[in-house]
Design a protein around this motif. Structure first.
Motif, PDB file in Angstrom:
ATOM      1  N   SER A   3       0.839  -1.191   0.000  1.00 24.86           N
ATOM      2  CA  SER A   3       0.000   0.000   0.000  1.00 24.86           C
ATOM      3  C   SER A   3       0.878   1.246   0.000  1.00 24.86           C
ATOM      4  O   SER A   3       1.776   1.381   0.822  1.00 24.86           O
ATOM      5  CB  SER A   3      -0.898  -0.017   1.237  1.00 24.86           C
ATOM      6  OG  SER A   3      -1.650   1.160   1.296  1.00 24.86           O
ATOM      7  N   ASN A   4       0.635   2.129  -0.921  1.00 21.77           N
ATOM      8  CA  ASN A   4       1.373   3.376  -1.011  1.00 21.77           C
ATOM      9  C   ASN A   4       0.509   4.470  -0.404  1.00 21.77           C
ATOM     10  O   ASN A   4      -0.538   4.805  -0.937  1.00 21.77           O
ATOM     11  CB  ASN A   4       1.696   3.681  -2.475  1.00 21.77           C
ATOM     12  CG  ASN A   4       2.510   4.943  -2.643  1.00 21.77           C
ATOM     13  OD1 ASN A   4       2.582   5.780  -1.747  1.00 21.77           O
ATOM     14  ND2 ASN A   4       3.112   5.081  -3.791  1.00 21.77           N
ATOM     15  N   THR A   5       0.941   5.040   0.697  1.00 24.62           N
ATOM     16  CA  THR A   5       0.143   6.051   1.388  1.00 24.62           C
ATOM     17  C   THR A   5       0.114   7.371   0.641  1.00 24.62           C
ATOM     18  O   THR A   5      -0.662   8.247   0.980  1.00 24.62           O
ATOM     19  CB  THR A   5       0.665   6.283   2.820  1.00 24.62           C
ATOM     20  OG1 THR A   5       2.051   6.631   2.740  1.00 24.62           O
ATOM     21  CG2 THR A   5       0.486   5.056   3.688  1.00 24.62           C
ATOM     22  N   ASN A   6       0.950   7.518  -0.367  1.00 23.49           N
ATOM     23  CA  ASN A   6       0.968   8.757  -1.145  1.00 23.49           C
ATOM     24  C   ASN A   6       0.023   8.725  -2.337  1.00 23.49           C
ATOM     25  O   ASN A   6       0.045   9.633  -3.157  1.00 23.49           O
ATOM     26  CB  ASN A   6       2.396   9.052  -1.622  1.00 23.49           C
ATOM     27  CG  ASN A   6       3.334   9.270  -0.449  1.00 23.49           C
ATOM     28  OD1 ASN A   6       2.965   9.905   0.522  1.00 23.49           O
ATOM     29  ND2 ASN A   6       4.529   8.724  -0.556  1.00 23.49           N
ATOM     30  N   SER A  64      -6.798   5.125  -8.469  1.00 18.39           N
ATOM     31  CA  SER A  64      -5.781   5.465  -7.468  1.00 18.39           C
ATOM     32  C   SER A  64      -4.503   5.659  -8.269  1.00 18.39           C
ATOM     33  O   SER A  64      -4.142   4.795  -9.079  1.00 18.39           O
ATOM     34  CB  SER A  64      -5.601   4.341  -6.454  1.00 18.39           C
ATOM     35  OG  SER A  64      -6.784   4.166  -5.705  1.00 18.39           O
ATOM     36  N   ASP A  66      -0.322   7.528  -8.330  1.00 17.63           N
ATOM     37  CA  ASP A  66       0.818   8.060  -7.601  1.00 17.63           C
ATOM     38  C   ASP A  66       1.218   9.390  -8.222  1.00 17.63           C
ATOM     39  O   ASP A  66       1.736   9.420  -9.347  1.00 17.63           O
ATOM     40  CB  ASP A  66       1.980   7.069  -7.667  1.00 17.63           C
ATOM     41  CG  ASP A  66       3.160   7.486  -6.811  1.00 17.63           C
ATOM     42  OD1 ASP A  66       3.269   8.686  -6.459  1.00 17.63           O
ATOM     43  OD2 ASP A  66       3.980   6.612  -6.499  1.00 17.63           O
TER      44      ASP A  66
END
Length: 181
Positions: A3-6, A64, A66
């Protein structure tokens, strides 16, 4: 997948959700794409209700992404190019409120960027007619049934995919090759 919190979310309607879903999946930095419904007044609508025009929802793709890899502005540039933002409640032969051009913004930065780009595009005269894309704050997203997810990849041989979706994917490849996975 870690999981990428950004990660940020973005939600777009550009006619049939199968089309915008197919295009957004090909962009670098887009980690998840889900077809569904947003912008209406009924909770948990079914596809049948949406296409009958009883819910006020648009067919949308929610992603979602990045922002370190692809900016919201870059995604919007793709959005404006892969559909006709000047036709109200219609994309080609697909007609109805659920096929409207819509940007559902998740924060004030997205709202400002979308409104600024819409204004600049309108002023530029790139399109023969005024842009009718609705821009409004995101409220809720309801995933479409599983059969609608990643439809193009699973059904490329179908006539709708060949004649409606493939030209949009081809245009994406031609205009935005530097942004593709």
């Amino acid at each position: 997948m870690m999981s990428n919190t950004n990660m940020e979310k973005a939600t777009f309607g550009a006619g049939c959700f199968w089309c915008i879903d197919a295009v957004l999946r090909k962009l670098k930095g887009v980690e998840k794409v889900e077809s569904g419904f947003s912008g209406g007044h009924i909770k948990n609508p079914a596809y049948r209700e949406v296409v009958q025009g009883r819910t006020g929802h648009a067919e949308v793709a929610q992603i979602s992404f990045d922002p370190k890899i692809i900016s919201y502005k870059d995604i919007l540039e793709v959005f404006w190019q892969v559909h006709d933002p000047t036709t109200l409640n219609r994309q080609g032969a697909d007609v109805g409120e659920h096929y409207r051009s819509i940007i559902l913004t998740h924060n004030s930065n997205q709202e400002n960027t979308a409104k600024e780009m819409k204004q600049k595009l309108d002023a530029s005269g790139i399109f023969d007619d005024p842009i009718v894309t609705e821009i409004k704050p995101f409220e809720a997203f309801y995933p479409a049934e599983e059969v609608h997810q990643d439809f193009y990849t699973r059904n490329e041989g179908m006539p709708y995919c060949s004649f409606v979706i493939k030209p949009k994917v081809d245009k994406l490849k031609r205009l935005f090759s530097d942004k593709l996975k």
